[in-house]
Every structure is written in C-alpha cells, then in structure tokens.
Design a protein around this motif. Structure first.
Motif, PDB file in Angstrom:
ATOM      1  N   GLU A   1       0.825  -1.209   0.000  1.00  0.00           N
ATOM      2  CA  GLU A   1       0.000   0.000   0.000  1.00  0.00           C
ATOM      3  C   GLU A   1       0.864   1.267   0.000  1.00  0.00           C
ATOM      4  OE1 GLU A   1      -3.294  -0.129   2.684  1.00  0.00           O
ATOM      5  OE2 GLU A   1      -3.616   2.043   2.564  1.00  0.00           O
TER       6      GLU A   1
ATOM      7  N   ALA B   1      -8.364 -11.156  -7.400  1.00  0.00           N
ATOM      8  CA  ALA B   1      -8.690 -10.469  -6.144  1.00  0.00           C
ATOM      9  C   ALA B   1      -7.513  -9.621  -5.657  1.00  0.00           C
ATOM     10  CB  ALA B   1      -9.085 -11.484  -5.083  1.00  0.00           C
ATOM     11  N   GLN B   2      -6.291 -10.166  -5.759  1.00  0.00           N
ATOM     12  CA  GLN B   2      -5.096  -9.396  -5.354  1.00  0.00           C
ATOM     13  C   GLN B   2      -4.951  -8.138  -6.213  1.00  0.00           C
ATOM     14  OE1 GLN B   2      -2.094 -12.406  -6.003  1.00  0.00           O
ATOM     15  NE2 GLN B   2      -1.461 -12.389  -3.854  1.00  0.00           N
TER      16      GLN B   2
ATOM     17  N   GLN C   1      -7.331  -6.607  -8.024  1.00  0.00           N
ATOM     18  CA  GLN C   1      -8.457  -5.688  -7.780  1.00  0.00           C
ATOM     19  C   GLN C   1      -8.236  -4.863  -6.513  1.00  0.00           C
ATOM     20  OE1 GLN C   1     -11.044  -4.307  -9.114  1.00  0.00           O
ATOM     21  NE2 GLN C   1     -11.899  -3.450  -7.226  1.00  0.00           N
ATOM     22  N   GLU C   2      -7.689  -5.510  -5.488  1.00  0.00           N
ATOM     23  CA  GLU C   2      -7.472  -4.799  -4.222  1.00  0.00           C
ATOM     24  C   GLU C   2      -6.546  -3.589  -4.440  1.00  0.00           C
ATOM     25  OE1 GLU C   2      -5.610  -7.299  -1.276  1.00  0.00           O
ATOM     26  OE2 GLU C   2      -6.051  -5.884   0.342  1.00  0.00           O
ATOM     27  N   VAL C   3      -5.464  -3.802  -5.186  1.00  0.00           N
ATOM     28  CA  VAL C   3      -4.525  -2.696  -5.420  1.00  0.00           C
ATOM     29  C   VAL C   3      -5.123  -1.672  -6.396  1.00  0.00           C
ATOM     30  CG1 VAL C   3      -2.188  -2.058  -6.107  1.00  0.00           C
ATOM     31  CG2 VAL C   3      -2.581  -4.208  -4.888  1.00  0.00           C
ATOM     32  N   HIS C   4      -5.849  -2.145  -7.398  1.00  0.00           N
ATOM     33  CA  HIS C   4      -6.492  -1.201  -8.324  1.00  0.00           C
ATOM     34  C   HIS C   4      -7.459  -0.289  -7.572  1.00  0.00           C
ATOM     35  CE1 HIS C   4      -5.494  -2.676 -12.558  1.00  0.00           C
ATOM     36  NE2 HIS C   4      -4.751  -3.402 -11.741  1.00  0.00           N
ATOM     37  N   ALA C   5      -8.216  -0.856  -6.644  1.00  0.00           N
ATOM     38  CA  ALA C   5      -9.168  -0.041  -5.867  1.00  0.00           C
ATOM     39  C   ALA C   5      -8.406   0.973  -5.011  1.00  0.00           C
ATOM     40  CB  ALA C   5     -10.038  -0.949  -5.004  1.00  0.00           C
ATOM     41  N   LEU C   6      -7.266   0.539  -4.475  1.00  0.00           N
ATOM     42  CA  LEU C   6      -6.433   1.444  -3.680  1.00  0.00           C
ATOM     43  C   LEU C   6      -5.903   2.590  -4.554  1.00  0.00           C
ATOM     44  CD1 LEU C   6      -4.592   2.053  -1.138  1.00  0.00           C
ATOM     45  CD2 LEU C   6      -2.901   0.570  -2.241  1.00  0.00           C
TER      46      LEU C   6
ATOM     47  N   GLN D   1     -12.738  -7.594 -13.361  1.00  0.00           N
ATOM     48  CA  GLN D   1     -12.752  -6.929 -12.044  1.00  0.00           C
ATOM     49  C   GLN D   1     -13.188  -5.472 -12.213  1.00  0.00           C
ATOM     50  OE1 GLN D   1     -12.048  -8.744  -9.160  1.00  0.00           O
ATOM     51  NE2 GLN D   1     -12.070 -10.369 -10.697  1.00  0.00           N
TER      52      GLN D   1
END
Ligand code: PGA
Length: 251
Positions: free
Chosen positions: A141, A181-182, A184-189, A225
């Motif tokens: 992050e 999922a991994q 997508q999590e960073v893309h959302a961040l 995603q």
C-alpha cells in the motif's frame, strides 16, 4: 464507462523488419470490425517508423516505451517528445519497473516525463508496482500510493488523460500472475488515491491497466474486475494470436 485499453509492451524485442511483420499480423487479425477495446503497441524506438507506417489507417495506436522530459539538447542516447510526435506516436509508457530498476527512473523523473508527454498531447501509460519483498513485508500500500502521488503530482486536470498500469514487479515475466482479487485490491487502492488527489469523478474516469504475466488464459477474469480497465502485456504481446486473444477477452 471507462473504455478498456490493452497495450503491448514489446520491450527490447523485434528488429524493424520483424516489427513490421508483427504489426501487420496484429492489424490483419484485428480486422476492421469495431473493437470496443483501445489497442496499442509499444515497440522499441528504432521500430517506431516502420510500425506507425504499417498501422496507419487502422484502429491500433502506437506508443514508445520511454522518452526524455527535456525538449532537446545534450542528452546523449535520449529521445524527445517532438521526435516521437513527428512519426505518429500517440502513447508513451513511463516509469516501467525495468526503467526504474535498471535506468534510474524515479517518481520525480517519471513525473517530469509525464508532464512533458501530456504537453506533447500523448497518452502517458504510467507504471507502478511493488516488489515481492515489499509485498511480503506488508509495504504494498505504501509503495504503490507513494509512486502514484509522486509520479502523478501536479498534473492539474490533465491527470484525467493518464493511463495507470499496476504491474506488481514479482509478476512481470515470471509467469506468476496476481490473482484477480489481489489485483483488484490494489487497483481499488490506486483509484482511491487518485480520488484523494483529483476528486472522485476524475478518479472514476481514469483507466487502470493490470500488467504482469497477463495471458489469454487469465485476461478475461482479470479484466472483469470492477477497477481493472485493461492490460499492459509483455511476453504475450510478441505473438499476434496471444495478443489478440487478450484484446478479445476485454471485449
Ligand atoms: P509480462 O510483462 O507480460 O511479460 O509479465 C508485462 C510488462 O512488463 O509490461
């Protein structure tokens, strides 16, 4: 709705003659049918004239893999925006992890190059991503948000014209892909960070590509995603059939 964008990063592969053949194969395979995906190829500098010529009149855009931020001058071995403009280049990859690792690109130089690319009317594809060591020590992050804030600082309204590529360094050329999922999590961040920098509406309009061992077998699931808006493709972009299969997965 964000238009998906799939770009091939040919890295240091293909002579001008080989590049011409690959570009023609991609153009023929894609055909004239309207494709909802924006398609771009980024060959080495020396191949750019042959590739822009081959792809003239097609829906495929051409990008460089780097450029200098200064308009001209005593920078031996470097290439300026005006030189790329003159041969029909419209995109430029900036801050790829290989440039950051082997050629001393930093967030500050990537920021200067991004400003110069925007001033030249190019679409910059600005790359960010953490190493394996950074991921394993829980720093993903911090690393990614620092890169985004530094590389895309002070762009004003032009930030909306940038394409971001999230490329976890541990997934590049290794065959190890981030799981959907991994990623997508960073893309959302990244999108959340962009919203903090430029507002929610602008952040919602910015395309964020995934890159790192994307291939025909995993492309559809990754691009399905909500925050993954396409791909930056290395190895699989060197063959027309695998590149096109990835483009089609985004349709
Ligand atoms: P890869 O490279 O698809 O070969 O992992 C992606 C990139 O470095 O842009």
């Amino acid at each position: 709705m964000r238009r998906k964008i799939v770009a091939g990063n040919w890295k240091m592969n293909k002579t001008p003659a080989e590049a011409k053949v690959l570009a023609a194969e991609i153009a023929n395979a894609l055909g004239a049918a309207p494709c909802p995906v924006e398609v771009v190829v980024c060959p080495p500098y020396i191949d750019l004239p042959a590739v822009t010529e081959t792809l003239a009149g097609t829906q495929i855009g051409v990008g460089a893999q780097n450029m200098h931020n200064e308009p001209k001058g005593a920078f031996t071995g470097e290439i300026a925006a005006s030189m790329l403009q003159e041969i029909g280049v419209k995109y430029v990859i900036l801050g790829h992890s290989e440039r950051r690792t082997y050629f001393a690109d930093t967030d500050a130089t990537v920021n200067a190059k991004t400003k110069a690319a925007l001033a030249a009317g190019f679409t910059p594809i600005v790359c960010v991503g953490e190493t394996l060591e950074e991921r394993e020590s829980g720093k993903t992050e911090t690393v990614v948000t620092t890169q985004i804030r530094g590389s895309l600082a002070d762009l004003g309204a032009d930030i909306a014209k940038v394409v971001v590529a999230y490329e976890p360094v541990w997934a590049i050329g290794t065959g190890k892909t981030a799981t959907p999922a991994q990623a997508q999590e960073v893309h959302a961040l990244i999108r959340k960070t962009l919203a903090e920098m430029a507002g929610e509406e602008t952040a919602q309009s910015i395309r964020i590509q995934y890159g790192g061992s994307m291939k025909p077998e995993n492309a559809a699931e990754l691009m399905a995603q909500p925050d993954i808006d396409g791909g930056l493709i290395g190895g699989a972009a060197l063959k027309a059939d695998s590149f096109l299969a990835i483009v089609k997965a985004g349709c």
